[in-house]
Design an enzyme around this catalytic site. Structure first.
Site, PDB file in Angstrom:
ATOM      1  N   ARG A 202       0.848  -1.194   0.000  1.00 22.28           N
ATOM      2  CA  ARG A 202       0.000   0.000   0.000  1.00 22.28           C
ATOM      3  C   ARG A 202       0.881   1.241   0.000  1.00 22.28           C
ATOM      4  O   ARG A 202       0.423   2.363   0.059  1.00 22.28           O
ATOM      5  CB  ARG A 202      -0.952   0.004   1.183  1.00 22.28           C
ATOM      6  CG  ARG A 202      -0.238   0.060   2.526  1.00 22.28           C
ATOM      7  CD  ARG A 202      -1.225   0.262   3.667  1.00 22.28           C
ATOM      8  NE  ARG A 202      -0.678  -0.285   4.885  1.00 22.28           N
ATOM      9  CZ  ARG A 202      -0.553   0.415   6.017  1.00 22.28           C
ATOM     10  NH1 ARG A 202      -0.932   1.668   6.067  1.00 22.28           N
ATOM     11  NH2 ARG A 202      -0.054  -0.147   7.091  1.00 22.28           N
ATOM     12  N   ASN A 203       2.204   1.021  -0.002  1.00 18.51           N
ATOM     13  CA  ASN A 203       3.167   2.107  -0.073  1.00 18.51           C
ATOM     14  C   ASN A 203       4.008   1.899  -1.330  1.00 18.51           C
ATOM     15  O   ASN A 203       3.964   0.833  -1.920  1.00 18.51           O
ATOM     16  CB  ASN A 203       4.074   2.071   1.162  1.00 18.51           C
ATOM     17  CG  ASN A 203       3.342   2.540   2.398  1.00 18.51           C
ATOM     18  OD1 ASN A 203       2.658   3.551   2.377  1.00 18.51           O
ATOM     19  ND2 ASN A 203       3.470   1.779   3.459  1.00 18.51           N
ATOM     20  N   ARG A 295       7.151  -6.445   8.690  1.00 20.51           N
ATOM     21  CA  ARG A 295       7.067  -5.676   9.913  1.00 20.51           C
ATOM     22  C   ARG A 295       5.822  -4.783   9.878  1.00 20.51           C
ATOM     23  O   ARG A 295       5.545  -4.143   8.868  1.00 20.51           O
ATOM     24  CB  ARG A 295       8.325  -4.811  10.001  1.00 20.51           C
ATOM     25  CG  ARG A 295       8.442  -3.999  11.239  1.00 20.51           C
ATOM     26  CD  ARG A 295       9.778  -3.268  11.212  1.00 20.51           C
ATOM     27  NE  ARG A 295       9.842  -2.297  12.282  1.00 20.51           N
ATOM     28  CZ  ARG A 295       9.409  -1.051  12.164  1.00 20.51           C
ATOM     29  NH1 ARG A 295       8.892  -0.636  11.024  1.00 20.51           N
ATOM     30  NH2 ARG A 295       9.489  -0.224  13.179  1.00 20.51           N
TER      31      ARG A 295
END
Ligand SMILES: [Zn+2]
Length: 420
Positions: A202-203, A295
């Site tokens: 999503r980044n 993470r």
């Protein structure tokens, strides 16, 4: 016979999207029915059901399934089948009161002001929204963007089987990226893949994401770079920019026959560990045998521990899913290791120092903050090549430049009194 994993809970996808004559009929009928407005999250969930990504759901959940999901990840109506987050539709008391049990209603998307499908209302029930938040998000803090959405829902939930006849603007706006589960499965099968790892994005895809994808390719037949084209919170980089950046990266740094790119329309809830489980469910429906869980997967702020999303896979029943997590540690470039590395492999504790001009000044692990990255880009200074490919940086820089321009326009509008 497909060598891919089965869809969740059965042998075939449950696609609720109508086609051809059936679709035309349902659309026509919808014109004469009561409208139930949906939030953007509800609309995105409806589309996920439509395309079979939420197999085996056949509609918005009733009270027992809502409670089962909150309490112990299970749906009593489906024999206790695993499901991690309630998929529900809300309505105001007044509207819910005017709808009879068994009545068919039109599901209305408020964003595009158009009908998306219909639902035969089988149940109306009130929920304890705070309880749902505490179970799903592990907090009822309204600063949490997912919690806020649930707490702002109207009081009553409506449940029942749905028929879907629209995928909104996704197929058009994200042409070439937007993909239904059956389409992804067909591509994987054509390539003869058995094991596929999904990389949730999503980044923008930086060096560390590329590293995760390479690891996945080493252990699976291929990687499915699967990005969210649904709604994000403000300040996140929009999907079209991410798509271009991924394209640039894949074209130059990957073997094309090992990568498939796709997009899905679900809105982020930022539910961290629970959302990782939902990501696992629908990736299995897309045909993926593995999900890379890095993470702070699907997290926001400081609400979740960095590896909570990996731990939760050990807390669910062993046979909950066919898909398995591929838990990977925090990855980065290390100037001492002289390669990409992770917290699990790299013995050098020091952080690399990058000065305000983007120059490397010493130290080991390159952990660039978003703020410094943006500052370097906006000032036209070099970003360390070990952090992200130059092609990606160029695309992001162009985007940030355009955002700054848009902000100026907004200010101007308010100055002239047009910006109310
Ligand atoms: Zn190292």
């Amino acid at each position: 016979m497909s060598k891919l994993v089965n869809p969740h809970g059965g042998k075939s996808l449950k696609v609720l999207l109508l086609e051809g004559e059936k679709k035309a009929e349902a659309q026509k009928k919808a014109g004469g029915l009561k409208k139930v407005p949906m939030t953007s999250r509800e609309t995105s969930d409806l589309i996920m059901m439509g395309i079979g990504a939420f197999t085996p759901l056949d509609g918005f959940m009733g009270h027992d399934d809502w409670k089962g999901c909150c309490e112990n990840y299970s749906m009593p109506s489906m024999g206790g089948l695993f499901w991690p987050i309630p998929i529900t539709l809300s309505a105001t008391k007044d509207l819910a009161g005017s709808i009879k049990k068994g009545e068919e209603v039109t599901l209305w998307d408020t964003e595009t002001d158009s009908p998306m499908g219909t639902m035969k209302v089988s149940e109306k029930y009130a929920i304890d929204r705070e309880y749902e938040c505490k179970q799903v998000f592990r907090t009822a803090d309204r600063e949490h963007p997912g919690v806020r959405k649930v707490m702002e829902q109207p009081e009553v939930n409506l449940a029942g089987p749905v028929k879907v006849f629209s995928e909104s603007y996704y197929p058009e706006m994200f042409k070439g990226i937007y993909q239904r589960p059956a389409e992804a499965r067909a591509v994987f099968e054509e390539r003869g893949w058995t094991t596929v790892a999904a990389l949730q994005l999503r980044n923008p895809m930086h060096g560390s994401h590329a590293y995760l994808a390479w690891i996945a390719i080493e252990v699976c037949d291929g990687v499915y770079i699967h990005q969210l084209v649904g709604k994000l919170k403000e300040g996140d980089i929009p999907a079209d920019v991410r798509v271009r950046a991924i394209d640039a990266l894949v074209t130059k740094y990957f073997r094309k026959e090992r990568v498939v790119q796709g997009g899905y329309p679900m809105e982020m809830r930022y539910a961290g560990p629970r959302e990782a489980l939902l990501h696992a469910v629908f990736r299995q429906n897309y045909g993926c045998s593995h999900l890379i869980v890095g993470r702070d997967h699907a997290g926001v702020g400081e609400y979740y521990g960095p590896f909570d999303a990996q731990k939760i896979f050990h807390e669910i029943p062993r046979d909950a899913l066919e898909l398995k997590p591929l838990p990977l540690d925090w990855t980065f470039y290390c100037y001492e290791c002289r390669s990409m590395a992770s917290m699990k492999t790299c013995p050098h504790d020091s952080k690399a120092v990058i000065d305000e001009n983007g120059q490397y000044k010493g130290g080991a692990r390159l952990l660039l903050s978003g703020t410094l990255l943006r500052k370097l880009m906006s000032e036209g200074k070099p970003v360390p090549k070990e952090f992200s490919a130059p092609e990606v940086i160029a695309i992001l820089k162009e985007y940030y430049d355009s955002v700054e321009k848009k902000v100026e326009i907004k200010l101007h509008k308010f100055a002239t009194g047009d910006g109310k």
